[in-house]
Design a protein around this motif. Structure first.
Motif, short mmCIF file in Angstrom:
data_model
loop_
_atom_site.label_atom_id
_atom_site.label_comp_id
_atom_site.label_asym_id
_atom_site.label_seq_id
_atom_site.Cartn_x
_atom_site.Cartn_y
_atom_site.Cartn_z
N GLY A 39 11.12 26.07 88.40
CA GLY A 39 10.25 25.13 89.10
C GLY A 39 8.93 24.96 88.38
N GLU A 40 7.92 24.62 89.16
CA GLU A 40 6.60 24.42 88.59
C GLU A 40 5.99 25.77 88.20
OE1 GLU A 40 2.30 22.66 89.98
OE2 GLU A 40 4.11 21.88 90.91
N LEU A 41 5.43 25.82 87.00
CA LEU A 41 4.87 27.07 86.50
C LEU A 41 3.57 27.41 87.20
CD1 LEU A 41 5.51 26.56 82.70
CD2 LEU A 41 6.85 27.91 84.30
N GLN A 42 3.35 28.70 87.40
CA GLN A 42 2.11 29.21 87.98
C GLN A 42 1.55 30.25 87.02
OE1 GLN A 42 2.99 30.76 91.84
NE2 GLN A 42 3.48 28.76 92.67
N TYR A 43 0.22 30.21 86.83
CA TYR A 43 -0.44 31.10 85.89
C TYR A 43 -1.42 32.00 86.64
CZ TYR A 43 1.17 27.44 82.74
OH TYR A 43 1.94 26.54 82.07
N GLU A 44 -1.49 33.25 86.19
CA GLU A 44 -2.45 34.19 86.77
C GLU A 44 -2.96 35.08 85.65
OE1 GLU A 44 -2.42 37.89 89.93
OE2 GLU A 44 -0.89 36.35 90.11
N THR A 45 -4.24 35.38 85.66
CA THR A 45 -4.82 36.25 84.64
C THR A 45 -5.47 37.46 85.30
OG1 THR A 45 -6.33 36.35 82.76
CG2 THR A 45 -7.00 34.96 84.59
N SER A 48 -10.32 36.61 84.32
CA SER A 48 -10.59 35.22 83.98
C SER A 48 -11.90 35.03 83.23
CB SER A 48 -10.58 34.35 85.25
OG SER A 48 -11.57 34.78 86.14
N SER A 49 -12.72 36.07 83.08
CA SER A 49 -13.92 35.93 82.26
C SER A 49 -13.59 36.02 80.77
CB SER A 49 -14.95 37.00 82.62
OG SER A 49 -14.51 38.27 82.24
N ILE A 50 -12.39 36.49 80.44
CA ILE A 50 -11.94 36.57 79.05
C ILE A 50 -11.06 35.37 78.72
CG2 ILE A 50 -10.58 37.90 77.39
CD1 ILE A 50 -11.47 40.41 78.97
N ALA A 51 -10.13 35.03 79.60
CA ALA A 51 -9.22 33.90 79.37
C ALA A 51 -8.64 33.41 80.68
CB ALA A 51 -8.10 34.30 78.42
N TRP A 52 -8.30 32.14 80.74
CA TRP A 52 -7.64 31.54 81.89
C TRP A 52 -6.79 30.38 81.38
CZ3 TRP A 52 -12.55 30.75 80.44
CH2 TRP A 52 -12.98 29.44 80.29
N VAL A 53 -5.91 29.87 82.22
CA VAL A 53 -5.03 28.77 81.84
C VAL A 53 -5.43 27.54 82.65
CG1 VAL A 53 -2.65 27.96 81.66
CG2 VAL A 53 -3.17 30.38 81.33
N ASP A 54 -5.63 26.41 81.96
CA ASP A 54 -6.01 25.18 82.65
C ASP A 54 -4.77 24.45 83.17
OD1 ASP A 54 -4.90 23.71 80.52
OD2 ASP A 54 -6.84 23.13 79.69
N TRP A 55 -4.98 23.31 83.81
CA TRP A 55 -3.89 22.57 84.45
C TRP A 55 -2.89 21.99 83.45
CZ3 TRP A 55 -3.43 17.30 83.56
CH2 TRP A 55 -4.51 16.70 82.90
N GLU A 56 -3.25 21.93 82.15
CA GLU A 56 -2.34 21.43 81.12
C GLU A 56 -1.59 22.54 80.40
OE1 GLU A 56 -3.99 17.31 79.47
OE2 GLU A 56 -5.30 19.00 79.00
N GLY A 57 -1.75 23.77 80.84
CA GLY A 57 -1.05 24.88 80.22
C GLY A 57 -1.70 25.38 78.94
N ARG A 58 -3.00 25.17 78.79
CA ARG A 58 -3.73 25.66 77.63
C ARG A 58 -4.53 26.89 78.02
NH1 ARG A 58 -6.04 19.91 76.22
NH2 ARG A 58 -7.17 20.54 78.07
N VAL A 59 -4.45 27.92 77.20
CA VAL A 59 -5.25 29.12 77.42
C VAL A 59 -6.66 28.81 76.95
CG1 VAL A 59 -5.59 31.54 76.80
CG2 VAL A 59 -3.27 30.65 77.10
N ARG A 60 -7.60 28.94 77.85
CA ARG A 60 -9.02 28.75 77.54
C ARG A 60 -9.63 30.13 77.36
NH1 ARG A 60 -10.38 23.53 76.36
NH2 ARG A 60 -9.19 22.16 77.69
#
Length: 100
Positions: A39-45, A48-60
């Protein structure tokens, strides 16, 4: 069940590890999903002060150094997960100043 009726669901996320030097400029790394998630992917970190995933699936990548893990789930039931290891390191001698 005959061999022709067997169904295997494979999915994975790449890259598995991201290691970068901390920067004052915004950095991102796109995640690539292979196979067929349910199904739809869900991201969790975990941090999140080191890295997070945006709505397009890019690690920021944040401006803070350290390590964290991003978990990628393929459904709301969260019974199938893949991991991405993140490490943001400090660069010494490259314009950030020497350690004290």
């Amino acid at each position: 069940m005959e061999f022709g009726e067997m169904y295997f669901r494979y999915w994975d996320v790449f890259p598995k590890k991201i290691r970068v030097t901390r920067s004052w400029w915004s950095m991102s790394v796109p995640l690539s999903i292979r196979g067929m998630p349910r199904g739809e992917l869900q991201y969790e970190t975990t941090d999140s002060s080191i890295a997070w995933v945006d709505w397009e699936g890019r690690v920021r990548l944040g401006w803070r150094t350290g390590a964290t893990i991003i978990m990628v789930y393929d459904s709301p039931s969260r019974d199938s997960v893949r991991y991405v290891e993140i490490e943001v390191i400090e660069e010494y001698g490259g314009g950030y100043g020497e350690p004290s």
